[in-house]
Design an enzyme around this catalytic site. Structure first.
Site, PDB file in Angstrom:
ATOM      1  N   TYR A 132       0.656  -1.236  -0.033  1.00  0.00           N
ATOM      2  CA  TYR A 132      -0.027   0.020  -0.021  1.00  0.00           C
ATOM      3  C   TYR A 132       0.795   1.350  -0.079  1.00  0.00           C
ATOM      4  O   TYR A 132       1.657   1.448   0.568  1.00  0.00           O
ATOM      5  CB  TYR A 132      -0.948   0.036   1.405  1.00  0.00           C
ATOM      6  CG  TYR A 132      -1.932   1.167   1.222  1.00  0.00           C
ATOM      7  CD1 TYR A 132      -3.074   0.919   0.560  1.00  0.00           C
ATOM      8  CD2 TYR A 132      -1.884   2.263   1.905  1.00  0.00           C
ATOM      9  CE1 TYR A 132      -4.180   2.062   0.588  1.00  0.00           C
ATOM     10  CE2 TYR A 132      -2.891   3.366   2.072  1.00  0.00           C
ATOM     11  CZ  TYR A 132      -3.961   3.212   1.238  1.00  0.00           C
ATOM     12  OH  TYR A 132      -4.986   3.934   1.330  1.00  0.00           O
ATOM     13  N   SER A 167       1.773  -7.492   2.046  1.00  0.00           N
ATOM     14  CA  SER A 167       0.702  -6.708   2.394  1.00  0.00           C
ATOM     15  C   SER A 167      -0.425  -6.446   1.553  1.00  0.00           C
ATOM     16  O   SER A 167      -1.110  -7.438   1.099  1.00  0.00           O
ATOM     17  CB  SER A 167       1.494  -5.222   2.970  1.00  0.00           C
ATOM     18  OG  SER A 167       0.404  -4.412   3.649  1.00  0.00           O
ATOM     19  N   GLN A 168      -0.445  -5.236   0.980  1.00  0.00           N
ATOM     20  CA  GLN A 168      -1.564  -5.002  -0.215  1.00  0.00           C
ATOM     21  C   GLN A 168      -1.246  -5.964  -1.237  1.00  0.00           C
ATOM     22  O   GLN A 168      -2.083  -6.577  -1.853  1.00  0.00           O
ATOM     23  CB  GLN A 168      -1.612  -3.606  -0.590  1.00  0.00           C
ATOM     24  CG  GLN A 168      -2.463  -3.381  -1.900  1.00  0.00           C
ATOM     25  CD  GLN A 168      -2.043  -1.732  -2.409  1.00  0.00           C
ATOM     26  OE1 GLN A 168      -3.040  -1.084  -2.095  1.00  0.00           O
ATOM     27  NE2 GLN A 168      -1.465  -1.613  -3.229  1.00  0.00           N
ATOM     28  N   ASP A 183       1.761  -8.094  14.573  1.00  0.00           N
ATOM     29  CA  ASP A 183       1.388  -7.170  13.464  1.00  0.00           C
ATOM     30  C   ASP A 183       0.200  -6.252  13.735  1.00  0.00           C
ATOM     31  O   ASP A 183      -0.928  -6.661  14.100  1.00  0.00           O
ATOM     32  CB  ASP A 183       1.006  -7.895  12.017  1.00  0.00           C
ATOM     33  CG  ASP A 183       0.950  -7.100  10.711  1.00  0.00           C
ATOM     34  OD1 ASP A 183       0.912  -5.926  10.813  1.00  0.00           O
ATOM     35  OD2 ASP A 183       0.926  -7.741   9.864  1.00  0.00           O
ATOM     36  N   HIS A 219       4.562  -5.711  10.988  1.00  0.00           N
ATOM     37  CA  HIS A 219       4.388  -5.843   9.823  1.00  0.00           C
ATOM     38  C   HIS A 219       5.348  -5.961   8.841  1.00  0.00           C
ATOM     39  O   HIS A 219       5.001  -6.359   7.753  1.00  0.00           O
ATOM     40  CB  HIS A 219       3.464  -4.601   9.492  1.00  0.00           C
ATOM     41  CG  HIS A 219       2.589  -4.818   8.119  1.00  0.00           C
ATOM     42  ND1 HIS A 219       1.636  -5.711   7.961  1.00  0.00           N
ATOM     43  CD2 HIS A 219       2.637  -3.851   6.819  1.00  0.00           C
ATOM     44  CE1 HIS A 219       1.216  -5.655   6.597  1.00  0.00           C
ATOM     45  NE2 HIS A 219       1.808  -4.600   5.976  1.00  0.00           N
TER      46      HIS A 219
END
Length: 320
Positions: free
Chosen positions: A90, A185-186, A271, A300
């Site tokens: 992201y 992540s994204q 996270d 994260h």
């Protein structure tokens, strides 16, 4: 600190996650429209001093036939080569070619997809605009067009991810039976989506994936990007039902239910951005249990470079 469920509960966490009745029809229609929209692909030598691997500056048609940028890196070999399509986290973009050498150095063709409308929050930038307007939205991407699944930003981005797989399948040196998708992540959430929606994906490697189990994520973390949704709803108090309906079309749990390819997922138990229960909700929804790499003391960043090595070894076993 650990703020989510204990690991023994996470391993069996299977929440009820709402799924719209027309989920499959919605995505079949969306992807068919994107493919029918056409648009030309272009691949030219990249302006980079990197010469040990082949590097090309790629443009391919994404959602609505709109141009999406990417880097293509590959060993100097004729093929057939296994290929990894990578999606970005992201706020980031495709960056610069020398930042993406690991997969080509390990013998893979590698397409790094730029992220439409992003690329200015961290890293070294992106080059793909998102030429769509939206209604009232909170700063960021999470609530753009969220009034309807048809106008939602992630409808476009997920479609770009599927079309990125379409693109590598047109390349003569890529072995069409050995195409994997990956991301952090994204990017991990997009890898789950591409693995669910493209029937020629042979392996999925999703690290600390975002976009999973929205209704829980929005309520248990104050961290962005999920908090963008909570902030939007704190002002637009009467639209929560419609917002979560829109999000249900891109939820990684519903995507995971449709993944048949071998899958590796990594999760970090500390996270605060993508809480581990949301990741396990997707992992535990898969028809075939994935390989889950657990990082007990990480936020994260997850496994970082260690997870890159584990993923490369696993891809070597799965793709051959």
């Amino acid at each position: 600190m650990i703020t989510d469920l204990p690991l023994e509960q996470l391993r069996t966490y299977r929440p009820e996650v709402a799924e719209p009745a027309d989920f499959d029809e919605f995505w079949a229609r969306t992807i068919a429209e994107a493919r029918a929209a056409g648009g030309a692909a272009e691949s030219v030598p990249a302006d980079t001093p990197v010469t040990a691997v082949r590097v090309e500056d790629v443009t391919f048609p994404g959602f609505g036939g709109e141009p999406v940028r990417a880097w293509y890196l590959a060993p100097h070999a004729d093929g057939p080569l296994p290929c990894v399509v990578e999606f970005i986290g992201y706020g980031g973009g495709r960056g610069l070619p020398h930042e993406h050498l690991a997969h080509a150095a390990a013998g893979y063709a590698h397409l790094v997809m730029d992220t439409r409308g992003q690329g200015s929050s961290w890293g070294t930038g992106g080059d793909t605009p998102d030429p769509h307007g939206a209604g009232p939205a909170f700063a960021g991407m999470m609530t753009r067009g969220i009034e309807s699944p048809d106008t939602y930003y992630y409808r476009r981005l997920v479609t770009d991810a599927v079309r990125a797989v379409d693109h590598v399948l047109t390349r003569p040196e890529v072995d069409p039976t050995r195409v994997a998708v990956t991301g952090i992540s994204q990017g991990g959430g997009l890898a789950l989506a591409a693995g669910a929606l493209h029937d020629q994906v042979a392996a999925v490697a999703a690290d600390v994936p975002f976009l999973c189990h929205f209704e829980r994520a929005v309520r248990i973390t104050d961290a962005r990007p999920y908090s963008e949704i909570a902030a939007y709803l704190s002002v637009r108090r009467n639209v929560a039902e419609q917002v979560f309906r829109t999000l249900s079309y891109v939820d990684g749990v519903s995507m995971a239910r449709r993944i048949t390819a071998p899958t590796m997922i990594s999760v970090a138990l500390m996270d605060a951005i993508c809480p581990p229960s949301t990741v396990f909700a997707a992992a535990n929804a898969m028809p075939t249990p994935p390989q889950v790499e657990v990082y007990h003391f990480n936020d994260h960043e997850g496994g970082a470079g260690e997870q890159v090595l584990r993923s490369l070894r696993w891809l070597g076993e799965v793709l051959g």
